[in-house]
Motif scaffolding. Sequence first.
Motif, short mmCIF file in Angstrom:
data_model
loop_
_atom_site.label_atom_id
_atom_site.label_comp_id
_atom_site.label_asym_id
_atom_site.label_seq_id
_atom_site.Cartn_x
_atom_site.Cartn_y
_atom_site.Cartn_z
N PRO A 79 0.80 -1.23 0.00
CA PRO A 79 0.00 0.00 0.00
C PRO A 79 0.83 1.29 0.00
O PRO A 79 0.40 2.31 0.54
CB PRO A 79 -0.84 -0.13 1.27
CG PRO A 79 -0.03 -0.97 2.18
CD PRO A 79 0.70 -1.95 1.30
N ASP A 80 2.01 1.26 -0.61
CA ASP A 80 2.77 2.50 -0.75
C ASP A 80 2.01 3.43 -1.69
O ASP A 80 1.62 3.02 -2.79
CB ASP A 80 4.16 2.20 -1.31
CG ASP A 80 4.97 3.46 -1.50
OD1 ASP A 80 5.36 4.08 -0.48
OD2 ASP A 80 5.20 3.87 -2.66
N PRO A 81 1.82 4.69 -1.32
CA PRO A 81 1.00 5.58 -2.16
C PRO A 81 1.62 5.92 -3.50
O PRO A 81 0.90 6.18 -4.46
CB PRO A 81 0.85 6.84 -1.29
CG PRO A 81 1.16 6.40 0.09
CD PRO A 81 2.16 5.31 -0.04
N GLU A 82 2.95 5.92 -3.59
CA GLU A 82 3.60 6.37 -4.82
C GLU A 82 3.97 5.23 -5.75
O GLU A 82 3.81 5.33 -6.96
CB GLU A 82 4.85 7.19 -4.47
CG GLU A 82 4.58 8.38 -3.58
CD GLU A 82 3.52 9.33 -4.16
OE1 GLU A 82 3.50 9.51 -5.40
OE2 GLU A 82 2.71 9.87 -3.37
N THR A 83 4.50 4.13 -5.21
CA THR A 83 4.97 3.04 -6.07
C THR A 83 4.11 1.79 -5.96
O THR A 83 4.35 0.82 -6.70
CB THR A 83 6.43 2.68 -5.72
OG1 THR A 83 6.49 2.21 -4.37
CG2 THR A 83 7.33 3.90 -5.86
N GLY A 84 3.14 1.79 -5.07
CA GLY A 84 2.28 0.63 -4.89
C GLY A 84 0.83 0.94 -5.16
O GLY A 84 0.51 1.75 -6.03
N ILE A 85 -0.06 0.35 -4.37
CA ILE A 85 -1.50 0.51 -4.61
C ILE A 85 -2.18 1.27 -3.46
O ILE A 85 -3.38 1.15 -3.27
CB ILE A 85 -2.18 -0.86 -4.83
CG1 ILE A 85 -2.02 -1.77 -3.60
CG2 ILE A 85 -1.61 -1.53 -6.08
CD1 ILE A 85 -2.85 -3.06 -3.69
N GLY A 100 -8.11 -6.37 -15.93
CA GLY A 100 -6.72 -6.12 -16.29
C GLY A 100 -6.45 -4.66 -16.57
O GLY A 100 -5.81 -4.31 -17.56
N LEU A 101 -6.92 -3.78 -15.69
CA LEU A 101 -6.73 -2.35 -15.84
C LEU A 101 -6.15 -1.76 -14.56
O LEU A 101 -6.57 -2.12 -13.45
CB LEU A 101 -8.04 -1.64 -16.15
CG LEU A 101 -8.69 -1.97 -17.49
CD1 LEU A 101 -10.11 -1.41 -17.54
CD2 LEU A 101 -7.86 -1.40 -18.65
N GLY A 102 -5.17 -0.87 -14.70
CA GLY A 102 -4.65 -0.15 -13.55
C GLY A 102 -5.61 0.92 -13.09
O GLY A 102 -6.59 1.25 -13.78
N ARG A 103 -5.33 1.53 -11.94
CA ARG A 103 -6.21 2.59 -11.44
C ARG A 103 -6.28 3.74 -12.42
O ARG A 103 -7.34 4.39 -12.59
CB ARG A 103 -5.70 3.09 -10.08
CG ARG A 103 -6.65 4.11 -9.43
CD ARG A 103 -6.01 4.82 -8.27
NE ARG A 103 -4.84 5.59 -8.66
CZ ARG A 103 -4.88 6.78 -9.27
NH1 ARG A 103 -6.05 7.32 -9.58
NH2 ARG A 103 -3.78 7.41 -9.57
N ASP A 104 -5.17 4.00 -13.13
CA ASP A 104 -5.13 5.11 -14.08
C ASP A 104 -5.76 4.75 -15.43
O ASP A 104 -5.75 5.57 -16.35
CB ASP A 104 -3.69 5.58 -14.28
CG ASP A 104 -2.78 4.48 -14.84
OD1 ASP A 104 -3.26 3.34 -15.03
OD2 ASP A 104 -1.59 4.76 -15.05
N PHE A 132 -4.07 -6.82 1.48
CA PHE A 132 -2.97 -6.05 0.88
C PHE A 132 -2.89 -4.63 1.43
O PHE A 132 -1.79 -4.08 1.60
CB PHE A 132 -3.12 -6.03 -0.64
CG PHE A 132 -2.81 -7.34 -1.29
CD1 PHE A 132 -1.58 -7.95 -1.10
CD2 PHE A 132 -3.75 -7.98 -2.07
CE1 PHE A 132 -1.29 -9.18 -1.68
CE2 PHE A 132 -3.47 -9.21 -2.66
CZ PHE A 132 -2.24 -9.81 -2.47
N MET A 133 -4.02 -4.03 1.75
CA MET A 133 -4.00 -2.67 2.26
C MET A 133 -3.53 -2.57 3.71
O MET A 133 -3.28 -1.47 4.21
CB MET A 133 -5.40 -2.05 2.12
CG MET A 133 -5.72 -1.60 0.72
SD MET A 133 -4.53 -0.36 0.14
CE MET A 133 -5.21 0.03 -1.47
#
Length: 416
Positions: A79-85, A100-104, A132-133
Motif C-alpha cells: 500500500p505504498d501511495p507512490e509506487t504501490g496501490i 486487467g486495468l490499472g487505477r489510471d 494487501f491494504m
Amino acid sequence: MVLLAALVIYALWAREPAIAAINRPNPANFDRSEIARGAALARIGNCASCHSVPGGRVYAGGTPIKTPFGTIYGSNITPDPETGIGKWPYEAFARSMREGLGRDGSHLYPAFPYDRLRHTSDADLRALYAFFMTRDAVRSEPPANALIPPLGWRPVLAGWKLLALPRTGPQAPLPQLGALWERGRYLGEGLAHCASCHSPRGLLQQELRERAYAGGWSDGWYAPPLDASSPAVREWTAERLYTYLTTGLSTAHAAAAGPMGPVTHNLARAPERDVRALATYYAWTMRNARAARSEPVLPDRGAVAARAHPAGAVLFRGACAACHEPGAPMMVAGRPDLRLGSPLHEENPRDTVQIILQGLEPPVEPHGPYMPAYADTLTDKQIAAVTGYMRARWGSGPDWGDLEQAVADARAEGGE
C-alpha cells in the motif's frame, strides 16, 4: 498521415477511464477476520511469487517474468501511495483483477492472470483488498518492462483482450460432485489459476481453453498435463495430491521443482479445506489418465541403458548413484524412485534437465527434498549424456533427440 490518424483513433478506442485516487485506508478500519481470510486467499493465489524477489520485501514487486515477447516485472502491490496501490480504492483493485486495468486506466499485461481471476467473488476480492491494504507500505519501483516493440505501448493490449480474452461467464454449478469438488473448481479455475501454467498457449500467448490442462510452460519449465494425458505412472489420488501440495513431496511421484516449489510453500500455509478441495478437483481432472486406469510395472533397464549411453552411465555412477541408485540412502529414507517421477515420462526433457541444472531446494520445510545444482559443474554435453541414460533406463517413450541443444535451451530459458 493515414497511419498516424489510425493510431490516434486506436488509442482513443483503447483508452479506459481512470478511477480517482484516495488516501491510503486506515488499516484499523478493516475487519481482522477479513484480513486473515485475504491472507489465506493470497496463499492460494501464490501472489508472493510474482510480486516479490528473493531476499526482497514481500509484495514489493520486481520479479522478472519471462515471456516469448520479452520480460515483464511484477508490480509493487504493497500500500505504498507512490509506487504501490496505496491510492487505489476497492473499485480499482476489483477492476484490475477482473478487467486487467490499472487505477489510471492503463492496460495490464496478461502475465497477471486476470483472465482467470475475473470470476473471483466480491467477498473474496474484498478480503484480498483488506489483506494487501494492511501490509507494510514499501517504496519500491520495479524495473521497466523489456518487451519487443510495439508491445511496450500498453494500448496494444486492448486489441489483445478483444482477440484473446475469454468472454465466458462463471461455470454452471455441478452439485452432484460435492461441495469440496465445487470449492476446488472455484479456486483452481480462478484464484489459483493452475491452468495458466498447465495449459498450452496460442500464437498470441492466449490460453487455449479447449485444451485446458494439456500441459504448458512456466519460467523455462514444463508444466505437465493435469488431464487424461497426465504422464504420471502412479495415480494422482486426492490424498496423494494433498500431501504433495502441502509438503512438496509425494513418495508415489516426485518432489516439487521449479515454479511448483513456491506454490507448495504457499499451499502448506493455506487452509486445509481449501487445499483438500484443490486436490479433490485435480484428482478428478486426471481421473481418466493412464495411471488411474492401471499402474504399469516399471522395469529397470540398467544394462541396456548403459550400453546405449556409456558416458551417461559413468556420470550417473559418479554424480547421482549415491542418492538415486535403488537401495541408496536417499531411497531408503522414503524419497521417490526416479521411475515414479513424471519428468522421465514426459514428452520433452525440459524438467529433467532443469532439475539437474538448478537442483532442488526444500520448498516447504528445511528438512525436505534437496539436490545440488550441477549447472556450474557439468557441461551441456555431460548433462545431455546423463539425461539420455536416465530416460533409457527408467523413462518411457522414444529417445528425446538432440539433448545437447535441449540443455542449451534450458539454460537460456531458465536463467542459467
